[in-house]
Design an enzyme around this catalytic site. Structure first.
Site, PDB file in Angstrom:
ATOM      1  N   HIS A  29     -12.023  73.966   5.519  1.00 47.34           N
ATOM      2  CA  HIS A  29     -11.238  74.703   6.380  1.00 47.34           C
ATOM      3  C   HIS A  29     -10.767  75.967   5.572  1.00 47.34           C
ATOM      4  O   HIS A  29     -10.586  76.972   6.168  1.00 47.34           O
ATOM      5  CB  HIS A  29     -10.139  73.947   6.912  1.00 47.34           C
ATOM      6  N   ASP A  35     -13.003  83.069   4.997  1.00 49.20           N
ATOM      7  CA  ASP A  35     -14.120  83.908   5.242  1.00 49.20           C
ATOM      8  C   ASP A  35     -13.605  84.951   6.179  1.00 49.20           C
ATOM      9  O   ASP A  35     -13.670  84.748   7.361  1.00 49.20           O
ATOM     10  CB  ASP A  35     -15.312  82.906   5.929  1.00 49.20           C
ATOM     11  N   ARG A  38     -16.018  86.225   9.216  1.00 47.46           N
ATOM     12  CA  ARG A  38     -16.058  85.074  10.325  1.00 47.46           C
ATOM     13  C   ARG A  38     -14.852  85.460  11.110  1.00 47.46           C
ATOM     14  O   ARG A  38     -14.924  85.505  12.273  1.00 47.46           O
ATOM     15  CB  ARG A  38     -16.386  83.746   9.627  1.00 47.46           C
ATOM     16  N   GLY A  62     -14.394  71.997  19.164  1.00 44.32           N
ATOM     17  CA  GLY A  62     -14.357  71.872  17.574  1.00 44.32           C
ATOM     18  C   GLY A  62     -13.511  72.808  16.867  1.00 44.32           C
ATOM     19  O   GLY A  62     -13.662  73.644  16.019  1.00 44.32           O
ATOM     20  N   GLU A  84     -10.858  68.669  19.066  1.00 44.68           N
ATOM     21  CA  GLU A  84     -11.257  68.343  17.669  1.00 44.68           C
ATOM     22  C   GLU A  84     -11.425  67.069  17.595  1.00 44.68           C
ATOM     23  O   GLU A  84     -10.091  66.084  17.885  1.00 44.68           O
ATOM     24  CB  GLU A  84     -10.328  69.074  16.936  1.00 44.68           C
ATOM     25  N   GLU A 113     -17.640  65.557  24.363  1.00 50.61           N
ATOM     26  CA  GLU A 113     -18.501  64.860  25.030  1.00 50.61           C
ATOM     27  C   GLU A 113     -17.593  63.740  25.818  1.00 50.61           C
ATOM     28  O   GLU A 113     -18.202  63.001  26.824  1.00 50.61           O
ATOM     29  CB  GLU A 113     -19.677  63.949  24.279  1.00 50.61           C
ATOM     30  N   GLU A 127     -16.890  78.038  17.119  1.00 51.01           N
ATOM     31  CA  GLU A 127     -17.385  78.672  15.862  1.00 51.01           C
ATOM     32  C   GLU A 127     -18.280  77.287  15.751  1.00 51.01           C
ATOM     33  O   GLU A 127     -17.905  76.388  14.873  1.00 51.01           O
ATOM     34  CB  GLU A 127     -16.349  78.954  14.906  1.00 51.01           C
TER      35      GLU A 127
END
Lengths: 351, 351
Positions: A29, A35, A38, A62, A84, A113, A127
């Site tokens: 993380h 980053d 990103r 996510g 998450e 799901e 992401e």
């Protein structure tokens, strides 16, 4: 003698458990938040789309630490469902509170799901990109969420992914092979016969994730596939393929192909799109590039044509692992084919 | 989001297969040969003992590329049995030929526990040291070879190993925890509440193999165990332990213990011994140092006593994996205990 032993092959459930487990560590993380390309590109894209987000409902697939959910709430979302599966979700709850957004960000622990949302959503943000774009197969979860929870005409951030390939030279190969010729000077033992073995080991069938220097790229990169996130299906992801044709800039030895991706965000105002690029010609990201080594170096001249077809598909051993098969012809050489996969271990201890 | 999934727990046979498999790659051999401190110290020790090696029979346990076997042949050995279980043995054969020593170096593919030698040996040479000395448990094979194949009074190179511990500070911890305070300035999201979680993740129970800077070592290292390779038994290796007592150089925050080792070679002439050291005060080796993080930093002043006991023992999950348990008291704090193990995966992709 000292190194970490590598491990292989686990059943699917165990693989999934490990997959989610592995995101409970802070390091990944930290790497993603640090980053800047990103995180700042997502932030910019979300802010530029604030007219479409304001007052709307967002699903973050996510969500991790929930940083994209916070961006969406800051852009005016009425509600953000931050889904998450792993325990980092607990940190996302704390972060929502610390930013006083606990009324608008609802962290839901579970896989997309299996979770049940109280309403359909106007926007999906995620992401989901892995090494070589498709490693980890998280895009499947985004498509599942799209089909189940996104209102017709809803926004997907990002909404397009493109894959590129280019032949490259790798000076590291030269250095590592030359090493075995230096042993005699250093210790009085001739180990030059190791170079063939070394070449077979280094130029292997593993997808090597590393930074490629722009000066080692031997042609303009060729785009070989495009995924429209509004229309692509899970079935399509069972084989993402396309042809490429490159022309060498000049004389060089091709030692590998470099594969990288971009994702694109829609943007109501000018410029019309925002692109997050992992190209070696752009600033570094934590995705680096995927390197696919040939079995041996092949010399090219200016304008030598390097062409072929790339096929990306999930590994039979583990659906989350990507395989990449490249059929290629360099100049007037015979057509070759090599299939690569991501090793399920990584090299050496922490460094 | 992008990282390599970690894997765990395999049965013993599979573990052994992977252990030997993993030495078929060139990278680990390149790293070991390129480790000048390692390879040159062995070379020097072998050359200095040439009077005891000349005309004699040598057994090289876990010979790898056979570089130590070549040194022994160059020192005048009549015969060197280079025993190696993995396929790198094929390269050792080539290297013996390339150095015109094929008559004196006999490469034997197999484990030292199963191979049959035509005669007993005068000398055993082996580079068996793993991370934190005992990771990989290869010393057991050396002891087995000693008991089965070494003539009484034979030479063992090296013949002694010593283990040291010292409290250290780690400036990386400070940097990584501070990172979460910088996120707000960079992206407008307050993530400072991540620091507790980050500290728990970073200061965990894994043995971290990394270079410790000499300036981060907070006291003189204390020796807590010594293994005499002529007398130590496999039973002894089931628990290698000893007490230590250090006094802090000055005011600092202790964040970890650093564990390292030396091995010593006998030497007929002056100086009487040759030492291969992996101390942070000595030139770097590929073993680096083993770092054992406390749960949280503890402040010390000049002369604060840091004392306790270290116990090193094989993991129950995998006998090749080392566990390290440290009972310690820092100044007038309560006694603490923490047990560490080497992760069976390593962090991230190739870098």
């Amino acid at each position: 003698m000292s190194h970490v032993v590598k491990k292989r092959k686990l059943d699917k459930t165990h693989q999934d458990a490990l997959y989610f487990d592995s995101y409970t560590d802070v390091t990944i993380h930290e790497e993603m938040i640090a980053d800047y390309v990103r995180t700042n590109t997502y932030r910019t894209a979300i802010m530029r789309n604030s007219e479409l987000i304001r007052g709307k409902v967002v699903l973050d697939v996510g969500a991790g630490t929930g940083v994209l959910s916070v961006f969406c709430a800051q852009a005016g979302a009425r509600k953000v469902f931050a889904v998450e599966a792993c325990s980092i979700a607990e940190q996302a709850v704390n972060i929502a509170i610390q930013n006083n957004l606990q009324d608008r960000i609802e962290v839901i622990r579970g896989t997309v799901e299996t979770v049940d949302l109280p309403e359909k959503v106007d926007v999906i943000v995620s992401e989901w990109m892995g090494y070589a774009l498709l490693h980890e197969s998280m895009l499947n979860s985004v498509l599942y969420a799209r089909d189940k929870w996104l209102k017709p005409g809803g926004l997907i951030l990002p909404n397009k992914a493109e894959l590129y390939i280019a032949p490259i030279s790798d000076p590291m190969i030269e250095d590592r092979l030359r090493f075995w010729y230096t042993v005699k000077d250093q210790y009085g033992v001739d180990m030059s016969c190791m170079t063939d073995f070394a070449q077979r080991c280094i130029m292997n069938s593993e997808i090597t994730v590393n930074f490629v220097s722009a000066e080692d790229v031997l042609s303009h990169p060729a785009r070989f596939a495009e995924l429209d996130l509004h229309s692509v299906t899970a079935e399509d992801l069972r084989s993402v393929k396309g042809q490429f044709k490159c022309q060498a800039f000049g004389s060089a030895a091709v030692s590998a192909f470099c594969l990288f991706f971009t994702v694109t965000f829609p943007c109501p105002d000018k410029p019309k799109t925002i692109v997050l690029s992992t190209s070696p010609f752009q600033p570094d990201t934590h995705w680096k590039q995927a390197m696919l080594y040939l079995d041996a170096r092949v010399d090219v001249e200016q304008d030598t044509v390097v062409s072929g077809e790339v096929n990306m598909f999930p590994s039979e051993d583990s659906a989350r692992h990507i395989c990449i098969s490249v059929d290629y012809t360099i100049g007037d050489q015979e057509k070759e084919k090599k299939t690569f996969s991501i090793p399920d271990w990584s090299s050496g201890p922490q460094s």
